[in-house]
Structures are given as structure tokens and as C-alpha cells.
Motif scaffolding. Structure first.
Motif, PDB file in Angstrom:
ATOM      1  N   LEU A 210      -2.915   2.880  -8.509  1.00  0.00           N
ATOM      2  CA  LEU A 210      -2.425   2.203  -7.500  1.00  0.00           C
ATOM      3  C   LEU A 210      -2.604   2.315  -6.381  1.00  0.00           C
ATOM      4  CD1 LEU A 210       1.137   3.920  -8.388  1.00  0.00           C
ATOM      5  CD2 LEU A 210       0.800   1.615  -9.139  1.00  0.00           C
ATOM      6  N   LEU A 211      -3.429   2.565  -5.397  1.00  0.00           N
ATOM      7  CA  LEU A 211      -3.943   2.028  -4.261  1.00  0.00           C
ATOM      8  C   LEU A 211      -5.081   0.674  -4.520  1.00  0.00           C
ATOM      9  CD1 LEU A 211      -4.271   5.927  -2.521  1.00  0.00           C
ATOM     10  CD2 LEU A 211      -3.068   3.791  -1.833  1.00  0.00           C
ATOM     11  N   ALA A 212      -5.574   1.145  -5.502  1.00  0.00           N
ATOM     12  CA  ALA A 212      -6.419  -0.371  -6.354  1.00  0.00           C
ATOM     13  C   ALA A 212      -6.066  -1.189  -6.149  1.00  0.00           C
ATOM     14  CB  ALA A 212      -7.732   0.166  -6.969  1.00  0.00           C
ATOM     15  N   LEU A 213      -4.575  -1.084  -7.108  1.00  0.00           N
ATOM     16  CA  LEU A 213      -3.853  -2.537  -7.185  1.00  0.00           C
ATOM     17  C   LEU A 213      -3.557  -3.305  -5.760  1.00  0.00           C
ATOM     18  CD1 LEU A 213      -3.251  -3.923 -10.517  1.00  0.00           C
ATOM     19  CD2 LEU A 213      -0.979  -2.097  -9.550  1.00  0.00           C
ATOM     20  N   LEU A 214      -2.902  -2.341  -4.747  1.00  0.00           N
ATOM     21  CA  LEU A 214      -2.709  -3.005  -4.086  1.00  0.00           C
ATOM     22  C   LEU A 214      -3.391  -3.148  -2.435  1.00  0.00           C
ATOM     23  CD1 LEU A 214       0.516   0.159  -3.697  1.00  0.00           C
ATOM     24  CD2 LEU A 214       0.773  -2.040  -3.842  1.00  0.00           C
ATOM     25  N   GLY A 215      -4.202  -2.866  -2.695  1.00  0.00           N
ATOM     26  CA  GLY A 215      -5.368  -3.257  -2.327  1.00  0.00           C
ATOM     27  C   GLY A 215      -5.857  -2.679  -0.954  1.00  0.00           C
ATOM     28  N   ARG A 216      -5.295  -1.123  -1.560  1.00  0.00           N
ATOM     29  CA  ARG A 216      -5.904   0.180  -0.229  1.00  0.00           C
ATOM     30  C   ARG A 216      -6.608   1.244  -1.070  1.00  0.00           C
ATOM     31  NH1 ARG A 216       0.572   1.350   0.957  1.00  0.00           N
ATOM     32  NH2 ARG A 216       0.900  -0.688   1.371  1.00  0.00           N
ATOM     33  N   GLN A 217      -7.526   1.614   0.711  1.00  0.00           N
ATOM     34  CA  GLN A 217      -8.424   2.964  -0.050  1.00  0.00           C
ATOM     35  C   GLN A 217      -7.608   4.373  -0.141  1.00  0.00           C
ATOM     36  OE1 GLN A 217     -11.941   2.703   0.474  1.00  0.00           O
ATOM     37  NE2 GLN A 217     -11.222   0.011  -0.053  1.00  0.00           N
TER      38      GLN A 217
END
Lengths: 324, 191
Positions: B101-108
Motif C-alpha cells: 500500500l505504501l508503495a502504491l501511494l509512493g511512500r517509503q
């Protein structure tokens, strides 16, 4: 290859030795983790949970309902002792399509036990905070001896004075509201995203989530929605899902300069320390709201106002008035 | 037959004092006795230090709630191992979803706190190599070679046939050796 044979050799001997050394290493549980986990677990396991209370209430309601359905206990007309758990809706008096659903008629109050209570402190309006605690949230404490002491009368008070009607005075102490409305003791607490407590012998249990509150009052499902208006807030009965409150029954709206609710029919203007004016009926009304009340979040604040301002509405009236 | 607690030792026997609501002493005996096992196995199953507290909590909560249904046919240890393995797998799945989910949101993903728990050098190395194994292979290898459970017990813990356990163990060991050899090669090449 079975467990008994324990085939220990695989790959390089070096791998085996490494695994043996790792297996032999002692486990040291950090002290902080040990204590914090234990504390958290004991809270979860040994604290009387609200769900346990809910389950108990539900079981009582189901048993009572079944008993009524099978005629094991007498219905209306024959006075019987009723359980103190959540009660079902009473049958409608008029044609079902026209009359709003009405909360069940109130149960007679239990005589208060006062052996550990201090002498009543009579305030200017004639009600006593000590008397006000008629029964703590019954799902949590049935024993009145276990009740917390009522807050001192010096706490900020919400006063609702309407011409021709008894004055309503409620104390807000920390996150707790106590007092009497039409002779019915009120004890409500706002904490942990919940508004819970008792109105007389009825449990109030509302979950507050963002702009919505849903739950039960006296076993009847209710739902409120807070709407932000241009210069204030309006509380409406939930209309997106089923609610037992009829449309418009509990509507309360506040702005910086006015307070209006369904029973008044006309907004009261802002005066020093609250709102005042005449309702549509011509009756003089005054609502004194201490600063402490204004600091409450809008949703519980308006729900509380809604409960106490609309207590004579046909939908809400049965909750109050036991002492009248 | 339920578990009985006698002076900290948990045995099969009479209806348990532990299961009586409110018996805090018996509960603490059980907790103190089995916390090291739960903590150790969860760590070996790949639960990061930051989540070990939560996983231990869930394991004990499930153990407490399941105490009434525990039929005493298995050893208490085996029963607890089953709960730990399941909870560790659940935590792993939650971690994967969170990372995705974090990757999908572009977050680390948040920085993992440095490992403050003192471990031996061997334990650290094993942990690193185990991280390269597939979860199911890791479970078998940890239970057999580190926890020294029998193959039959492992089959019971994982709820799979004995042959499957054997097969996974064989593959896990081969993979373990391969990863170590690769690491040794990388270390040699970097020198």
C-alpha cells in the motif's frame, strides 16, 4: 527420516555448527516488553469488557422477548417486573403509517440507596448533584455502592429555563454530565469516542465517529449526524440508515448568534452566557451554556443539547418525566 | 481435560485455575513461563523487533481464549507453537500488505528502529540467512533445527502431512547452504 532420528547433518558442517550455536543462545526478553505486554494483556483479559455487558444486555433482551412471545410472562395490562436491560420499542399507539416510533414508557425508578452518599446539597434550583446519580452505566456497575461520588455543585452548569416548565440544570464535571431532567436522573460520560451512561434506568451508548454518532438509547437504535452549516452546526437524526428517531424530532442547530431546536420553532438569540428569547409559542426561554460546554466537541455537545432540549418531543418524552 | 497450573509448571490435568476468570496469579505464572518461548519463536519466524510486543500479546490472548477448547491431546508447547506460527504468518501478511500500500501511494515504509536486543553473532547470522528463505521453508527449518521439534510435532503444528514437512525441510536446508555459500562468495569477492 523421523523426528527421533534427528538428521542433523546437511550441507556444510559449518552450517550445522552455526545453527547449533544459534539454537543454544539464551533468549532474553527485554524487561520493558515483558511488563508492557503483560499489562496490556491483563487489561484486555481481566477488565470487565463493554462487549461482555452488551452481550449480557442482549441476552436479557432476547430472553425477555422470547418469554413474551411464548406468553410465559404477562404482557400489557398486567404489571410485571421488567428486566433492566435494553428494552424493545413499545407498540405504536396510532396507525402505524402515521405515528412516529415511540420509545418505550419509562420504568418506575428504583428507590435510591443512600447509605454511603453525603447529605444532599440543595442548590438554587432545588436539585441535588448527589441525588442526580441514580445509577451508573448499568452494563458496568449494578451496585450503587460502587458509584463514584457526584461532582461538586460548583462545577459549570447547563441551565434550561422555559416558561411554564421546570428548570433543567446539569453539571459538567470533567467529561461527565450529571443532573435531573423532569425528575429523571441523568449521568452521561464522554470518553474514548463514546457517549455513554444512563438516563434514568436506561442505558445510553453512542459511538462518536467523525460527524456521526450511532448506538442505542434504552435499547433503541439511534443515529445522529452533525452537519456543518455556513456559520455553525446542525445536528440531524441519521437518515442514511434506519434510526428510531422520527425526522425532525431532535434537530438542534447552533450558530454564533442563535440556537434553535425543533420544539422551540424559532431561534433564540445569543445573550450573555447563552441564548434567550421567545419560542414560536410565545413562551420565554433561556439556555445558559457555560464556557466549559462550548469546549466540548460539536457532536457530543449538540447531542447532549438535543437530548435535554427535546425531552418533551413525543419520541423523547418517555425517556424523561419519571419523577413528574 | 484442560491445562492446570501448579507452581508455574503447566501440565495436563484438572480443570485449570488459569481458565477461571480473574485468576491473576495463575495467569501470570503461565505468562512468565511461556513468554521466552513465544518471544524467541516469533523472532525466529521473522517478526521484527518493533512488532514482537504486539505478536506476543496476540499469541497470549489467543491462548487464553482457546484454553477452554484445548483438549489436552497435544503438549502445551506444541499448542503454543501452533499459535505463534500462525500469528507470525498473520503479521507477515499484514506487513506485506502495508508495504504494498505504501508503495502504491509512493511512500517509503517507515525506518525500522535499530535492533536494540542483544543477540549473539551466530543468531544474527542465522537470522540474516533465514530472511532469504521462503516463509514455509523458514518455519520448518526453525522448528526442526533451532527449536528441535520432531517432524511429527512440526506436522501437527503446521497442519500438514509428514511428507510435506520432510520435503520442505530438505529444500530449506539446501537453500540455507546456498545462501551462505553465496554470501561467502560475495565477501571473498569484495576483499
Amino acid at each position: 527420516m523421523t523426528g527421533g532420528e534427528r538428521p542433523r547433518l546437511f550441507g556444510a558442517e559449518e552450517d550445522r555448527r552455526l545453527l547449533d550455536r544459534a539454537a543454544a543462545a539464551a533468549t532474553v526478553v527485554p524487561e520493558r516488553l515483558r511488563l508492557e505486554t503483560r499489562r496490556a494483556l491483563e487489561t484486555r483479559i481481566f477488565s470487565p469488557g463493554r462487549f461482555r455487558g452488551l452481550g449480557l444486555g442482549l441476552a436479557v433482551a432476547l430472553l425477555g422477548g422470547s418469554a413474551l412471545a411464548y406468553g410465559l410472562v404477562a404482557g400489557r395490562g398486567a404489571p410485571t417486573e421488567q428486566p433492566s436491560g435494553p428494552e424493545p420499542l413499545a407498540p405504536r399507539a396510532g396507525p402505524p403509517a402515521l405515528s412516529p416510533p415511540v420509545l418505550e414508557a419509562p420504568l418506575p425508578e428504583r428507590p435510591a440507596r443512600r447509605k454511603r452518599q453525603p447529605a444532599p446539597i440543595r442548590t438554587a434550583t432545588g436539585w441535588s448533584p448527589a441525588e442526580a446519580v441514580g445509577g451508573r452505566f448499568t452494563m458496568l456497575a449494578e451496585d450503587e455502592d460502587a458509584l463514584e461520588p457526584a461532582p461538586a455543585s460548583a462545577e459549570p452548569r447547563l441551565l434550561i429555563a422555559r416558561e411554564g416548565q421546570p428548570e433543567v440544570g446539569l453539571v459538567l464535571a470533567a467529561d461527565r454530565v450529571v443532573g435531573r431532567v423532569r425528575g429523571t436522573p441523568v449521568d452521561l460520560t464522554i470518553e474514548g469516542g463514546q457517549l455513554r451512561g444512563t438516563l434514568g434506568r436506561r442505558n445510553v451508548w453512542l459511538w462518536l465517529r467523525g460527524h456521526e454518532a450511532s448506538g442505542e438509547i434504552g435499547g433503541v437504535p439511534v443515529r445522529f449526524e452533525l452537519v456543518e452549516t455556513r456559520d455553525g452546526h446542525q445536528l440531524r437524526e441519521g437518515f442514511s440508515v434506519r434510526s428510531s428517531l422520527p425526522y425532525g424530532a431532535t434537530r438542534v442547530e447552533t450558530t454564533a448568534t442563535s440556537l434553535s431546536w425543533s420544539g422551540c420553532g424559532k431561534p433564540l438569540g445569543a445573550i450573555a452566557g447563552g441564548y434567550g428569547g421567545r419560542c414560536a409559542s410565545g413562551a420565554e426561554s433561556r439556555v445558559a451554556i457555560p464556557p466549559r460546554w462550548q469546549q466540548l466537541p460539536a457532536l457530543p455537545r449538540l447531542i447532549l443539547l438535543s437530548l435535554f432540549l427535546t425531552e418533551r418531543d413525543p419520541a423523547m418524552a418517555p425517556l424523561f418525566g419519571a419523577g413528574q | 481435560v484442560r491445562i492446570a497450573v501448579h507452581g508455574g509448571a503447566v501440565t495436563k490435568g484438572q480443570p485449570t485455575a488459569l481458565h477461571r476468570a480473574g485468576d491473576l496469579t495463575a495467569w501470570r505464572d503461565f505468562y512468565e513461563r511461556y513468554l521466552p518461548l513465544v518471544y524467541r519463536v516469533a523472532g525466529r519466524m521473522g517478526v521484527p523487533d518493533s512488532e514482537l510486543g504486539d505478536v506476543c500479546q496476540e499469541v497470549f490472548l489467543r491462548a487464553y481464549r482457546g484454553m477452554g477448547a484445548f483438549r489436552g491431546e497435544a503438549q502445551v508447547g506444541t499448542w503454543l507453537y501452533t499459535i505463534v506460527v500462525r500469528e507470525a504468518a498473520r503479521a507477515r501478511r499484514a506487513r506485506v500488505v502495508r508495504t504494498a500500500l505504501l508503495a502504491l501511494l509512493g511512500r517509503q515504509p517507515p525506518e525500522v528502529a535499530p535492533d536494540l536486543v542483544a543477540r549473539s553473532e551466530a543468531a544474527r547470522e542465522v537470522e540474516r540467512v533465514l530472511g532469504g528463505l521462503k516463509p514455509r521453508q523458514r518455519e520448518v527449518l526453525v522448528l526442526f533445527d533451532l527449536e528441535e521439534r520432531t517432524l511429527e510435532e512440526i506436522a501437527e503444528i503446521l497442519g500438514c502431512p509428514l511428507e510435506t514437512v520432510r520435503s520442505r525441510l530438505r529444500l530449506a536446508r539446501a537453500e540455507f547452504s546456498r545462501i551462505r555459500a553465496r554470501e561467502a562468495l560475495a565477501r571473498g569477492g569484495s576483499r
